[in-house]
Design an enzyme around this catalytic site. Sequence first.
Site, mmCIF file in Angstrom:
data_model
loop_
_atom_site.group_PDB
_atom_site.id
_atom_site.type_symbol
_atom_site.label_atom_id
_atom_site.label_comp_id
_atom_site.label_asym_id
_atom_site.label_seq_id
_atom_site.Cartn_x
_atom_site.Cartn_y
_atom_site.Cartn_z
ATOM 1 N N THR A 184 0.822 -1.219 0.000
ATOM 2 C CA THR A 184 0.000 0.000 0.000
ATOM 3 C C THR A 184 0.849 1.259 0.000
ATOM 4 O O THR A 184 0.497 2.262 -0.627
ATOM 5 C CB THR A 184 -0.929 0.008 1.240
ATOM 6 O OG1 THR A 184 -1.888 -1.034 1.072
ATOM 7 C CG2 THR A 184 -1.658 1.323 1.406
ATOM 8 N N ASP B 242 1.465 -6.415 -4.583
ATOM 9 C CA ASP B 242 0.647 -6.453 -3.377
ATOM 10 C C ASP B 242 1.191 -7.633 -2.575
ATOM 11 O O ASP B 242 1.446 -8.707 -3.141
ATOM 12 C CB ASP B 242 -0.822 -6.713 -3.774
ATOM 13 C CG ASP B 242 -1.752 -6.626 -2.576
ATOM 14 O OD1 ASP B 242 -1.566 -7.417 -1.631
ATOM 15 O OD2 ASP B 242 -2.654 -5.777 -2.580
ATOM 16 N N SER B 243 1.386 -7.473 -1.278
ATOM 17 C CA SER B 243 2.095 -8.529 -0.546
ATOM 18 C C SER B 243 1.296 -9.826 -0.460
ATOM 19 O O SER B 243 1.856 -10.867 -0.126
ATOM 20 C CB SER B 243 2.516 -8.055 0.849
ATOM 21 O OG SER B 243 1.425 -8.026 1.727
ATOM 22 N N SER B 244 -0.001 -9.783 -0.787
ATOM 23 C CA SER B 244 -0.755 -11.047 -0.778
ATOM 24 C C SER B 244 -0.347 -11.943 -1.954
ATOM 25 O O SER B 244 -0.688 -13.127 -1.985
ATOM 26 C CB SER B 244 -2.266 -10.791 -0.761
ATOM 27 O OG SER B 244 -2.587 -9.737 -1.607
ATOM 28 N N ASP C 197 -0.075 -6.862 4.583
ATOM 29 C CA ASP C 197 -0.848 -8.114 4.697
ATOM 30 C C ASP C 197 0.023 -9.324 5.035
ATOM 31 O O ASP C 197 -0.361 -10.158 5.852
ATOM 32 C CB ASP C 197 -1.619 -8.388 3.397
ATOM 33 C CG ASP C 197 -2.813 -7.449 3.224
ATOM 34 O OD1 ASP C 197 -3.182 -6.774 4.214
ATOM 35 O OD2 ASP C 197 -3.375 -7.398 2.116
ATOM 36 N N THR D 81 2.527 -9.691 14.397
ATOM 37 C CA THR D 81 1.396 -10.143 13.592
ATOM 38 C C THR D 81 0.533 -8.938 13.247
ATOM 39 O O THR D 81 0.477 -7.973 14.018
ATOM 40 C CB THR D 81 0.606 -11.247 14.348
ATOM 41 O OG1 THR D 81 -0.322 -11.845 13.475
ATOM 42 C CG2 THR D 81 -0.124 -10.732 15.572
ATOM 43 N N GLN E 42 -5.630 -20.145 18.173
ATOM 44 C CA GLN E 42 -6.351 -19.039 17.528
ATOM 45 C C GLN E 42 -6.314 -17.785 18.402
ATOM 46 O O GLN E 42 -6.599 -16.694 17.926
ATOM 47 C CB GLN E 42 -7.796 -19.448 17.269
ATOM 48 C CG GLN E 42 -7.915 -20.531 16.226
ATOM 49 C CD GLN E 42 -9.326 -21.070 16.064
ATOM 50 O OE1 GLN E 42 -10.306 -20.354 16.214
ATOM 51 N NE2 GLN E 42 -9.434 -22.345 15.760
#
Length: 329
Positions: free
Chosen positions: A12, A55-57, A88, A157, A267
């Site tokens: 971004t 884009d890092s994805s 991301d 994270t 989680q």
Amino acid sequence: MKKILLIQTGGTIAMNAKGAGVELDPEAWSKVLYEEIPELSEIAEITTFPLFFEDSSDLNASHWIQLADCVENKYNEYDGFVILHGTDTMAYSASALSFGLRNLSKPVIFTGSQLPMSSIRSDARRNLVNAIELATMDFKEVGICFSDALFRGNRATKMSIGDFDAFGSPNFTPLADIGIQIQTRVLDQFGSGDLQNLASYSDEVFVLTAHPNLNPEFLEGLNLSKIKAVIIRGFGSGNFCIKGTYSLLPFLDKCREHDVVVTIVSQADFDSVDLTQYTAGRAALDHGSISGNDMTLEAALTKLMFLLAHYDSKTDIEALFQKSLVGEL
Ligand code: ASP
């Protein structure tokens, strides 16, 4: 003055407004960045290096290897490295590089932004200035600089989609707090001697999120002869269903028959998996699983990818997975 290499990979920070959203625009980005450089030169002598523009994805292990090679090739020419990267998957890339680049004696600092540098309210300039300043300091590891903190890369994270404070490090104190002064909290070094570039990663890892009514029939389609490790994202201290038709224990047994390493992370972001606490955790242990302790998913995944690329023996991989290699546990 310290010499810093500013490696660009997209994200971004390098995007431009497009309708209601943003998109990568290499030409506009290089103009925006070059306008910043003269001012940044008050902090360090900066050389920019466009490595890739994504884009890092869309990133994967081949990009982590390019990053590690770039740092290795330029290691003797610079005092520190700043990697501009999308938020991301920044924690995955930072974790992967922490396992791949050994004996670091210089800072490798990832940063990015929630809004493009070209946007008036952007957090990009602040993050970039902070990251460059941190890269002139004495850190000897891979970090993520975001908002007002420097985090250990393999402990960080992405925690927020909308806040400027996008990253957290739930189980490890930040390496530095950034206020009027930069307050260094942790200055560790993992290994000494020459830099070793061990960046190599296997993709034979599968991540499974436990949830109520997870149908074990869906798992029957998995080709366990192609998977070498499974990470189960369990509930709380590492639990998942062990009763009736939804029990995951038969899947664990199948993994064991195929010599697949099974590890359990939580989680929940804070604190550590403890497979001795509840019946489900104890059953997981009895059926051959091992604990990911307080590792982030990003660290556990990239560590297994790294270990599988370097070791063949399941026993060695399980032993090393449970040992802290570069501060990830
Ligand atoms: N999709 C973007 C990326 O990861 C998000 C960001 O940079 O904040 O490249």
